[in-house]
Write a protein that holds these residues in place. Structure first.
Motif, PDB file in Angstrom:
ATOM      1  N   TYR A  45     128.263 -44.719  41.199  1.00  0.00           N
ATOM      2  CA  TYR A  45     127.112 -44.227  41.964  1.00  0.00           C
ATOM      3  C   TYR A  45     126.615 -42.979  41.247  1.00  0.00           C
ATOM      4  CZ  TYR A  45     124.630 -42.455  46.159  1.00  0.00           C
ATOM      5  OH  TYR A  45     123.697 -41.995  47.053  1.00  0.00           O
ATOM      6  N   VAL A  46     125.515 -43.106  40.504  1.00  0.00           N
ATOM      7  CA  VAL A  46     125.096 -42.031  39.611  1.00  0.00           C
ATOM      8  C   VAL A  46     123.595 -41.803  39.710  1.00  0.00           C
ATOM      9  CG1 VAL A  46     124.894 -41.306  37.192  1.00  0.00           C
ATOM     10  CG2 VAL A  46     126.979 -42.439  37.975  1.00  0.00           C
ATOM     11  N   PHE A  59     122.781 -47.891  40.925  1.00  0.00           N
ATOM     12  CA  PHE A  59     123.293 -48.267  42.237  1.00  0.00           C
ATOM     13  C   PHE A  59     123.890 -49.665  42.212  1.00  0.00           C
ATOM     14  CE2 PHE A  59     120.557 -45.561  45.377  1.00  0.00           C
ATOM     15  CZ  PHE A  59     121.057 -44.411  44.810  1.00  0.00           C
ATOM     16  N   ASN A  60     125.024 -49.820  42.912  1.00  0.00           N
ATOM     17  CA  ASN A  60     125.618 -51.123  43.133  1.00  0.00           C
ATOM     18  C   ASN A  60     124.768 -51.897  44.143  1.00  0.00           C
ATOM     19  OD1 ASN A  60     127.496 -53.195  44.365  1.00  0.00           O
ATOM     20  ND2 ASN A  60     128.902 -52.274  42.898  1.00  0.00           N
ATOM     21  N   GLN A  61     124.644 -53.210  43.937  1.00  0.00           N
ATOM     22  CA  GLN A  61     123.837 -54.030  44.839  1.00  0.00           C
ATOM     23  C   GLN A  61     124.373 -54.037  46.264  1.00  0.00           C
ATOM     24  OE1 GLN A  61     123.829 -57.809  42.832  1.00  0.00           O
ATOM     25  NE2 GLN A  61     122.328 -57.160  41.283  1.00  0.00           N
ATOM     26  N   LEU A  62     125.606 -53.605  46.416  1.00  0.00           N
ATOM     27  CA  LEU A  62     126.193 -53.512  47.749  1.00  0.00           C
ATOM     28  C   LEU A  62     125.505 -52.448  48.596  1.00  0.00           C
ATOM     29  CD1 LEU A  62     128.609 -54.422  49.595  1.00  0.00           C
ATOM     30  CD2 LEU A  62     129.893 -52.532  48.601  1.00  0.00           C
ATOM     31  N   PHE A  63     124.948 -51.406  47.940  1.00  0.00           N
ATOM     32  CA  PHE A  63     124.332 -50.309  48.677  1.00  0.00           C
ATOM     33  C   PHE A  63     123.033 -50.789  49.322  1.00  0.00           C
ATOM     34  CE2 PHE A  63     126.203 -47.405  45.166  1.00  0.00           C
ATOM     35  CZ  PHE A  63     127.473 -47.619  45.665  1.00  0.00           C
ATOM     36  N   TYR A  64     122.812 -50.334  50.530  1.00  0.00           N
ATOM     37  CA  TYR A  64     121.623 -50.771  51.270  1.00  0.00           C
ATOM     38  C   TYR A  64     120.537 -49.705  51.172  1.00  0.00           C
ATOM     39  CZ  TYR A  64     118.629 -52.285  55.092  1.00  0.00           C
ATOM     40  OH  TYR A  64     117.550 -52.694  55.843  1.00  0.00           O
ATOM     41  N   LEU A  71     112.544 -42.893  42.508  1.00  0.00           N
ATOM     42  CA  LEU A  71     113.053 -43.007  41.141  1.00  0.00           C
ATOM     43  C   LEU A  71     113.349 -44.468  40.841  1.00  0.00           C
ATOM     44  CD1 LEU A  71     115.675 -40.095  40.915  1.00  0.00           C
ATOM     45  CD2 LEU A  71     113.338 -40.083  40.046  1.00  0.00           C
ATOM     46  N   PRO A  72     113.223 -44.877  39.569  1.00  0.00           N
ATOM     47  CA  PRO A  72     113.635 -46.234  39.200  1.00  0.00           C
ATOM     48  C   PRO A  72     115.128 -46.424  39.463  1.00  0.00           C
ATOM     49  CG  PRO A  72     112.395 -45.196  37.428  1.00  0.00           C
ATOM     50  CD  PRO A  72     112.699 -44.123  38.415  1.00  0.00           C
ATOM     51  N   ILE A  73     115.498 -47.625  39.887  1.00  0.00           N
ATOM     52  CA  ILE A  73     116.898 -47.944  40.168  1.00  0.00           C
ATOM     53  C   ILE A  73     117.373 -49.032  39.224  1.00  0.00           C
ATOM     54  CG2 ILE A  73     118.556 -48.780  41.874  1.00  0.00           C
ATOM     55  CD1 ILE A  73     116.755 -47.713  44.061  1.00  0.00           C
ATOM     56  N   THR A  74     118.484 -48.787  38.550  1.00  0.00           N
ATOM     57  CA  THR A  74     119.167 -49.825  37.778  1.00  0.00           C
ATOM     58  C   THR A  74     120.259 -50.400  38.664  1.00  0.00           C
ATOM     59  OG1 THR A  74     118.724 -48.777  35.634  1.00  0.00           O
ATOM     60  CG2 THR A  74     120.566 -50.324  35.747  1.00  0.00           C
ATOM     61  N   TRP A  75     120.072 -51.656  39.088  1.00  0.00           N
ATOM     62  CA  TRP A  75     121.022 -52.298  39.990  1.00  0.00           C
ATOM     63  C   TRP A  75     122.097 -53.039  39.188  1.00  0.00           C
ATOM     64  CZ3 TRP A  75     120.871 -51.133  44.999  1.00  0.00           C
ATOM     65  CH2 TRP A  75     119.663 -50.702  45.563  1.00  0.00           C
ATOM     66  N   ALA A  79     130.593 -57.351  39.345  1.00  0.00           N
ATOM     67  CA  ALA A  79     131.016 -58.058  38.142  1.00  0.00           C
ATOM     68  C   ALA A  79     130.413 -57.480  36.864  1.00  0.00           C
ATOM     69  CB  ALA A  79     130.636 -59.536  38.255  1.00  0.00           C
ATOM     70  N   ASP A  80     129.453 -56.579  37.007  1.00  0.00           N
ATOM     71  CA  ASP A  80     128.775 -56.007  35.842  1.00  0.00           C
ATOM     72  C   ASP A  80     129.527 -54.781  35.313  1.00  0.00           C
ATOM     73  OD1 ASP A  80     126.677 -57.853  35.930  1.00  0.00           O
ATOM     74  OD2 ASP A  80     125.591 -56.651  37.419  1.00  0.00           O
TER      75      ASP A  80
END
Length: 359
Positions: A45-46, A59-64, A71-75, A79-80
């Protein structure tokens, strides 16, 4: 919602330290900058800031997230390789600041995957967070007002002598919630008698007995901001020695508070209180710093101690809490939060500090 003013202040600090990028993992700091709070536990989480303006969230896709965070988000998924994504973002970085809480399991692989140099750079945000804006000040004033009201009720409960130290905790939480606070800002300390000689005593089943000192160190959270205050009472009677120590601690606290204004070194504030207690014969028994910064966390970066190089600025909020602790006898601590104002100081706590004998 993204707070561009705060981000600009952090970028300025980054430039002062020579950082081209800064990685933030502390949830409260990310919340401070974008108005979104999440506790990721073991997941990556950065928030990344760049002097070139290419700020980004990882952000992890788990986060809602159901709002635009600005800001742009790199999901990524579980598994990544999330660190490979961050390393790719940092491929041209030269000097990267990281916050003090960044786990080694993130930092060490990043150091292996990139050619940048890394340095703990939390001062970039800590120095910004240390100065509260008007809205933050209002919330902290309210949190301290609730603490004052709660302390009055704690005094009444303690006066009955019916409750053990650990039984006071749930009573206090119920009081806080009745005034609109959501939680303790830290686990409260209620120290009876010789337990009060341990500054960070863990509450236990001890019951009050005549002649005990009672240290009550407590704080609440109101709309995300913390309060913190300590008062020392005495149960049914007070000895001459207890009076002497109490009055000495109060003298030290009042003198230190009176000296606070913009431009004063916090180390000098500590010295004022410490000199008074030392001259009173109890220097070794004042065995902790005079104070700490506070805000979204009860203990934030920044200390009022003998080695602090921090200069008081308008908007800073910190505690002033001298104490004397006599093993196997009793302890005394008196604490207020203070706000540095344009030309002096505002004391945020107003619960009385005159010596009080309960019961």
């Amino acid at each position: 919602m993204l707070n561009q003013k705060r981000i600009n202040l952090v970028l300025k600090r980054m430039a002062d330290f020579g950082y081209d990028h800064f990685l933030i993992t502390e949830p409260e700091t990310i919340d401070y900058l974008i108005g979104y709070l999440n506790y990721p536990h073991e997941r990556t989480y950065v928030m990344a800031l760049s002097q070139e303006g290419d700020h980004r969230l990882f952000f992890n896709q788990l986060f809602y997230v159901d709002e635009d965070l600005g800001l742009p988000i790199t999901w990524f998924s579980d598994a990544d390789d999330s660190l490979a994504l961050i390393a790719s973002y940092l491929k041209d970085a030269k000097h990267v600041g990281v916050d003090k809480n960044m786990p080694a399991r993130y930092l060490l692989p990043l150091m292996d995957k990139t050619s940048a140099t890394y340095e703990v750079g939390s001062a970039c945000v800590d120095l910004v967070r240390g100065v509260k804006d008007v809205h933050e000040q209002e919330l902290m004033i309210k949190a301290s007002e609730i603490n004052d009201q709660a302390m009055a009720q704690m005094k009444d409960l303690l006066s009955t002598g019916q409750y053990s130290e650990k039984e006071m905790d749930p009573q206090l939480l119920a009081i806080y919630k009745s005034y609109g606070a959501t939680d303790h800002s830290f686990e409260p300390i209620v120290g009876y008698g010789e337990n009060g000689a341990n500054p960070h005593h863990m509450n236990d089943g001890t019951m009050l007995k005549e002649g005990d000192s009672i240290i009550v160190d407590m704080g609440c959270v109101y709309e995300g901001y913390c309060s913190d205050m300590t008062r020392t009472f005495f149960y049914k009677k007070v000895s001459d020695k207890q009076k002497e120590v109490y009055n000495l601690v109060l003298k030290a606290q009042l003198a230190a508070q009176a000296a606070i204004k913009p431009g004063v070194r916090l180390a000098d504030i500590d010295r004022i209180a410490r000199d008074i207690i030392t001259e009173g014969g109890y220097g070794p028994q004042f065995n902790h710093r005079l104070g700490h910064f506070i805000g979204r966390l009860c203990h934030e970066a920044g200390e009022v101690n003998a080695t602090s190089d921090i200069i008081a600025e308008e908007g800073m909020i910190f505690s002033i809490e001298p104490g004397v602790y006599l093993p196997h006898e009793f302890g005394v601590r008196i604490e207020d939060l203070v706000l540095v104002t344009k030309d002096g100081v505002k004391i945020l706590n107003h619960y009385p500090k005159d010596l009080q004998v309960l019961g």
